[in-house]
Design an enzyme around this catalytic site. Structure first.
Site, PDB file in Angstrom:
ATOM      1  N   ARG A  26      69.411   4.346 -13.766  1.00  6.32           N
ATOM      2  CA  ARG A  26      69.896   4.527 -15.132  1.00  6.32           C
ATOM      3  C   ARG A  26      70.736   3.310 -15.481  1.00  6.32           C
ATOM      4  NH1 ARG A  26      72.706  10.186 -14.196  1.00  6.32           N
ATOM      5  NH2 ARG A  26      73.505   8.892 -12.505  1.00  6.32           N
TER       6      ARG A  26
ATOM      7  N   ARG B 259      70.122   7.647  -9.678  1.00  6.15           N
ATOM      8  CA  ARG B 259      70.104   9.101  -9.491  1.00  6.15           C
ATOM      9  C   ARG B 259      69.064   9.406  -8.419  1.00  6.15           C
ATOM     10  NH1 ARG B 259      71.119  13.866 -12.014  1.00  6.15           N
ATOM     11  NH2 ARG B 259      73.237  12.996 -11.913  1.00  6.15           N
TER      12      ARG B 259
ATOM     13  N   LYS C 173      88.108   8.843 -15.307  1.00  6.59           N
ATOM     14  CA  LYS C 173      87.232   9.884 -15.851  1.00  6.59           C
ATOM     15  C   LYS C 173      87.812  11.268 -15.568  1.00  6.59           C
ATOM     16  CE  LYS C 173      84.258   8.900 -11.847  1.00  6.59           C
ATOM     17  NZ  LYS C 173      82.902   8.474 -11.438  1.00  6.59           N
TER      18      LYS C 173
END
Length: 316
Positions: free
Chosen positions: A224, A210, A160
């Site tokens: 999530r 989160r 990433k």
């Protein structure tokens, strides 16, 4: 009464059903704090004074008619307001960094949340590496040789961009995937930023947690869950929010990082935890507060404003 300026993306375009900035602003307004909104590109520093072009805002929970904006005014951010919420979305580029330098000229006389110097010093994927024993194997580099070596040693990995956000540019590469060098070339053709390569955590299929921390203390979490066959769980790229409990490991991670967040004046932070591992510490414009309230009743906005009000004495 605190006079509150919010540095944010256009308020007219937010989704009031899920937007954390709008949620924080609504809590401030309900407490009687008048609001102004402005774009960070209108910041102007002259003779030591920091100004912006802002519009007074009255907001409401009405879809399609959630804000009334007054006429634009010139605000002296060091004199005319008490609190600034720095809530524009990344990318964390030089424009974002420059905005932190400008806001640093008024903080803490005007309380900026989060502390702009500390936001600048805590790039979200880099900051997580400061804490020993909480991350999966991770390498941050621009060197193709180092990146390929990490892939060969660890096999299944995630690649990433260092300063990416909302799941942008996240790619999974299995042990036999031949595409790493091509992906490095594509990234480097448009950016001089390093890449992050991290050992893949299979637990991501069960969700990316989160956790919201306020003034260094965990207040709650949401899960999530990525779509079937996906590794990205961010809500903006198809992830689904779900309720979740904090585990003993989650609380251990929060206890490790919380004192540092508090010491740095990072009042509103969202961390990402997959399985037993911390992957990111989000300090720019963390999200998830709306879903946390919906699932658990925990009101992170109310907790944050209690902290802000305790820290700030309004100007005369």
């Amino acid at each position: 009464m605190l006079k509150v300026a919010i540095q944010m993306d256009p308020i007219e375009a937010v989704n009031i059903a899920s937007d954390t900035t709008f949620f924080l602003a609504m809590e401030a307004q309900q407490r009687g704090h008048p609001l102004w909104v402005y774009d960070f590109r209108t910041l102007a520093l002259e003779d030591g004074a920091l100004f912006c072009r802002a519009r007074p805002a009255v907001i409401r929970q009405v879809h399609g008619d959630h804000v009334t904006l007054g006429d634009e005014v010139k605000l002296d951010l060091g004199r005319d307001v008490d609190v600034i919420l720095m809530r524009q979305d990344p990318p964390f580029d030089m424009a974002y960094v420059t905005a932190t330098y400008l806001l640093e000229t008024v903080h803490p006389r005007t309380l900026v949340v989060n502390d702009p110097a500390e936001v600048r010093s805590a790039p979200e994927k880099l900051f997580a590496t400061r804490f020993e024993g909480v991350q999966p194997p991770t390498l941050i580099s621009s060197d193709p040789v180092a990146l390929v070596d990490f892939h060969e040693r660890h096999g299944d990995v995630v690649l990433k961009p260092l300063h990416g956000a909302a799941g942008s540019g996240v790619v999974r590469l299995k042990a036999d995937d031949p595409n790493l060098e091509a992906l490095i070339e594509i990234h480097m053709s448009g950016s001089r930023d390093p890449l992050v390569i991290q050992k893949f955590i299979p637990a991501v299929s069960k969700g990316d947690k989160r956790i919201i921390l306020i003034d260094g203390e965990p207040v709650g979490a949401i899960n999530r869950v990525p779509a079937e066959g996906q590794v990205r769980s961010n809500l903006r790229v198809g992830g689904t929010a779900a309720p979740v409990e904090l585990t003993a490991r989650d609380l251990e991670i929060c206890a490790i990082i919380g004192p540092e967040l508090k010491a740095r004046g990072l009042l509103f932070v969202g961390i990402d935890v997959i399985g037993d591992y911390l992957t990111e510490i989000n300090v720019t414009s963390p999200t998830g507060a709306v879903q946390l309230k919906e699932f658990t009743g925990i009101d992170a906005a109310a907790i944050l404003w209690d902290v802000i009000e305790a820290k700030h004495v309004p100007s005369a």
